[in-house]
Design an enzyme around this catalytic site. Structure first.
Site, PDB file in Angstrom:
ATOM      1  N   HIS A   1       0.331  -1.490   0.150  1.00 15.34           N
ATOM      2  CA  HIS A   1       0.063  -0.041   0.296  1.00 15.34           C
ATOM      3  C   HIS A   1       1.204   1.134  -0.115  1.00 15.34           C
ATOM      4  O   HIS A   1      -0.149   2.538  -0.244  1.00 15.34           O
ATOM      5  CB  HIS A   1      -0.930   0.539   1.606  1.00 15.34           C
ATOM      6  CG  HIS A   1      -2.029  -0.992   0.451  1.00 15.34           C
ATOM      7  ND1 HIS A   1      -2.641  -1.023   0.064  1.00 15.34           N
ATOM      8  CD2 HIS A   1      -2.619  -1.941   2.107  1.00 15.34           C
ATOM      9  CE1 HIS A   1      -3.524  -2.241   0.792  1.00 15.34           C
ATOM     10  NE2 HIS A   1      -3.677  -2.297   1.129  1.00 15.34           N
TER      11      HIS A   1
ATOM     12  N   ASP B   1      -2.173 -11.096  -1.983  1.00 17.39           N
ATOM     13  CA  ASP B   1      -3.199 -10.031  -0.957  1.00 17.39           C
ATOM     14  C   ASP B   1      -4.620 -10.043  -1.118  1.00 17.39           C
ATOM     15  O   ASP B   1      -5.113  -9.370  -2.230  1.00 17.39           O
ATOM     16  CB  ASP B   1      -2.250  -9.239  -0.851  1.00 17.39           C
ATOM     17  CG  ASP B   1      -2.870  -8.019   0.890  1.00 17.39           C
ATOM     18  OD1 ASP B   1      -2.039  -8.296   1.682  1.00 17.39           O
ATOM     19  OD2 ASP B   1      -3.990  -7.534   0.650  1.00 17.39           O
TER      20      ASP B   1
ATOM     21  N   HIS C   1      -6.280  -7.095  -0.035  1.00 17.98           N
ATOM     22  CA  HIS C   1      -5.925  -6.204  -0.946  1.00 17.98           C
ATOM     23  C   HIS C   1      -5.371  -5.063  -1.944  1.00 17.98           C
ATOM     24  O   HIS C   1      -4.886  -6.054  -2.266  1.00 17.98           O
ATOM     25  CB  HIS C   1      -5.763  -4.976   0.101  1.00 17.98           C
ATOM     26  CG  HIS C   1      -7.140  -5.484   1.765  1.00 17.98           C
ATOM     27  ND1 HIS C   1      -6.362  -6.287   2.474  1.00 17.98           N
ATOM     28  CD2 HIS C   1      -8.048  -4.627   2.644  1.00 17.98           C
ATOM     29  CE1 HIS C   1      -6.902  -5.900   3.622  1.00 17.98           C
ATOM     30  NE2 HIS C   1      -8.546  -5.018   3.647  1.00 17.98           N
TER      31      HIS C   1
ATOM     32  N   ASP D   1      -4.439 -12.758   3.580  1.00 16.24           N
ATOM     33  CA  ASP D   1      -5.306 -11.988   3.980  1.00 16.24           C
ATOM     34  C   ASP D   1      -7.146 -13.073   3.165  1.00 16.24           C
ATOM     35  O   ASP D   1      -8.072 -12.811   3.538  1.00 16.24           O
ATOM     36  CB  ASP D   1      -5.648 -11.004   4.228  1.00 16.24           C
ATOM     37  CG  ASP D   1      -4.996  -9.739   3.587  1.00 16.24           C
ATOM     38  OD1 ASP D   1      -4.654 -10.744   2.057  1.00 16.24           O
ATOM     39  OD2 ASP D   1      -5.152  -8.554   3.403  1.00 16.24           O
TER      40      ASP D   1
END
Length: 546
Positions: free
Chosen positions: A264, A300, A302, A391
């Site tokens: 991120h 991931d 996200h 995740d």
């Protein structure tokens, strides 16, 4: 409210349960009905309002405190008298930090499952034949990365916590994989010059300033303490050195057991638990070592908005991400299928945005077969990086998806066919300790040359997963013509896939009668009302005849 002092000027607020009146004063809570009094009268009275004798009433002076404990596995709060977590089922005194996922979830710390042990009580991994140094899988890990932790204690631990690395390391040690079968590399801090290849001075300086504060925040969910900058530099340095070692042939492949995560973190800003972008640093290091083209595959849950920002105008780095998106409602909101790159980098950013949660192995493997591998093979990378957030794993409290360790192992196996096996796996997210430790162990076993326990074949995706794949193929077909036949084939088979999915869902389903769905009382009421209505009609008709 206070300002974090790291340059982002994000407010950090504490939430309190208070009742405040319109004039700004804290109001008292009164019980009883006073229909003849106005609000002004009630708030203005200091004494009792009741005329009744309440001398025998002893109000509770102190607030009742309920003892709670936070699950070490998923961090969620439980009441003190519970032995097992009501969310993940982990024992209150689980030994997951001592033995990783091999610790029994149903017993206390010393209980270990024997599924990875042979008849002599030794781990299967420790019984393997030794490997020559240049063929070893390298693992990057340094205990100083555990110093990065949230200082301000909240109601429950921050999901990105040091225990994530402890659980994975404990799993590998218990299984005899690391130390044992894998080769450790020495950690070093990344240099400013290396970071400037992917970050601006703004990012580097803001992270460095955090070392002068006991506790600070880049964003409301991205914390730092005085050791966080060091941990971030060590994580990036390990990823850079692993990439160089693998590309140069000093290691077969590698796993970066690092934190804080990185995908991120963009050119300027730290966010989403991430300080420096480890995958981008590794890609830069691989290219410095001689790789002309690098693939970054991000699974991931996200979207890696930071990695996309860094490389969206670069044709030498192909970024492919599979993530929950839900029309931009899932964090961080970026990563729609139409985001394909810019300024000459169109087609070198491929987003597979799932439209819902609960996505599992079938959808991921299906997307790998029809999007990831066809594009990656056409790109022909010299080096491959996996941004391996776990995740999307089954049981993760943030991702809420359903990928299994076997699914991650199969995806890793599929990617080993690229770039002559020069593959670096970098830990990103993942917040259920049992899920991330079992998934990471399965991935490392594949790096060591073991076959996945199961290999899905002829997978049938969910309807939503199929739609996502088709949408991505329609967009990316413009940039990757080899996707054309795949798109045509899937479009012609849409009906058969839909029928198979419907049959799969209906298989074994108990058909509930409509009247039962209505509810027994409602059904009886409806039946009785209909009988009364019919009886009334008969009486009316009979009276008319008379």
């Amino acid at each position: 409210m206070q300002i974090n002092g790291l340059g982002n000027e994000e407010p950090v607020t504490d939430v309190h349960d208070q009742v405040v009146l319109t004039n700004g004063t804290v109001g008292k809570r009164y019980s009883g009905k006073h229909e003849d009094m106005t609000l002004e009268d009630i708030y203005g009275k200091d004494g009792d309002f009741d005329d009744e004798d309440d001398s025998d009433w002893d109000p509770l002076e102190q607030h009742i405190t309920i003892a709670t404990w936070c699950c070490v596995n998923c961090t969620l709060v439980n009441v003190d008298d519970a032995i097992y977590c009501h969310i993940c089922g982990e024992h209150k005194d689980s030994g997951i930090l001592r033995h990783g996922f091999l610790a029994s979830p149903l017993h206390e710390a010393d209980s270990v499952t024997n599924k990875s042990l042979d008849r002599n009580g030794k781990s299967e991994a420790s019984c393997s034949q030794s490997m020559t140094p240049h063929k070893l899988t390298a693992v990057g890990f340094d205990e100083r990365m555990l110093l990065h932790s949230e200082v301000d204690r909240k109601s429950h631990p921050h999901p990105e916590r040091p225990d994530r690395l402890r659980a994975i390391a404990a799993s590998l040690e218990t299984a005899g994989i690391f130390p044992g079968r894998c080769h450790p590399i020495l950690a070093r801090e990344i240099t400013r010059e290396e970071l400037l290849m992917v970050h601006s001075d703004e990012n580097i300086d803001s992270v460095e300033r955090s070392s002068h504060c006991d506790a600070s925040y880049f964003t409301p969910d991205t914390y730092a303490n005085k050791d966080s900058a060091l941990a971030a530099r060590l994580a990036a340095g390990l990823c850079a050195d692993l990439a160089s070692a693998i590309y140069s042939g000093r290691a077969k492949n590698g796993f970066a057991l690092v934190r804080p995560p990185g995908h991120h973190a963009g050119v300027k800003h730290a966010m989403g638990f991430c300080l420096h972008n480890n995958a981008a640093v590794a890609a830069s290091a691989a290219q410095a070592a001689g790789a002309k083209k690098v693939l970054i595959l991000d699974w991931d849950v996200h979207h890696g908005n930071g990695t996309q920002e860094i490389y969206e105008q670069n044709k030498t780095v192909l970024y492919i991400s599979l993530h929950r998106h839900e029309g931009g409602k899932f964090y961080p909101g970026t990563g729609a299928a139409h985001e394909v790159g810019s300024m000459g980098g169109e087609g070198y950013c491929v987003n597979v945005p799932w439209s819902r949660g609960g996505v599992g192995d079938n959808d991921y493997i299906f997307a790998f077969e029809h999007i990831v591998l066809p594009i990656a093979r056409e790109f022909a990378p010299d080096f491959t990086i996996i941004s391996a957030g776990f995740d999307a794993a089954r049981g993760d409290p943030l991702g809420c998806c359903d990928v299994t360790p076997a699914g991650y192992a199969q995806m890793t196996k599929m990617l080993t066919s690229l770039s002559r096996g020069k593959l670096l796996v970098i830990l990103e997210g993942g917040y259920n300790l049992r899920s991330i430790s079992s998934s990471a162990t399965s991935v490392i076993k594949v790096l060591l040359g073991e076959k996945p326990e199961t290999m899905l074949e002829n997978v049938i995706p969910s309807i939503s997963g199929l739609r996502t794949v088709l949408d991505v193929l329609k967009i990316q077909n413009i940039f990757w013509p080899n996707l054309g036949p795949i798109l045509s084939d899937l479009q012609s088979r849409w009906g058969s896939y839909a029928i198979q999915e419907i049959k799969k869902k209906k298989k074994g389903r108990f058909i509930i009668p409509v009247w039962w769905k209505m509810g027994r009382k409602k059904f009886l009421h409806h039946t009785l009302s209909e009988q009364l209505r019919l009886s009334s009609r008969r009486r009316i008709k009979s009276s008319q005849w008379l």
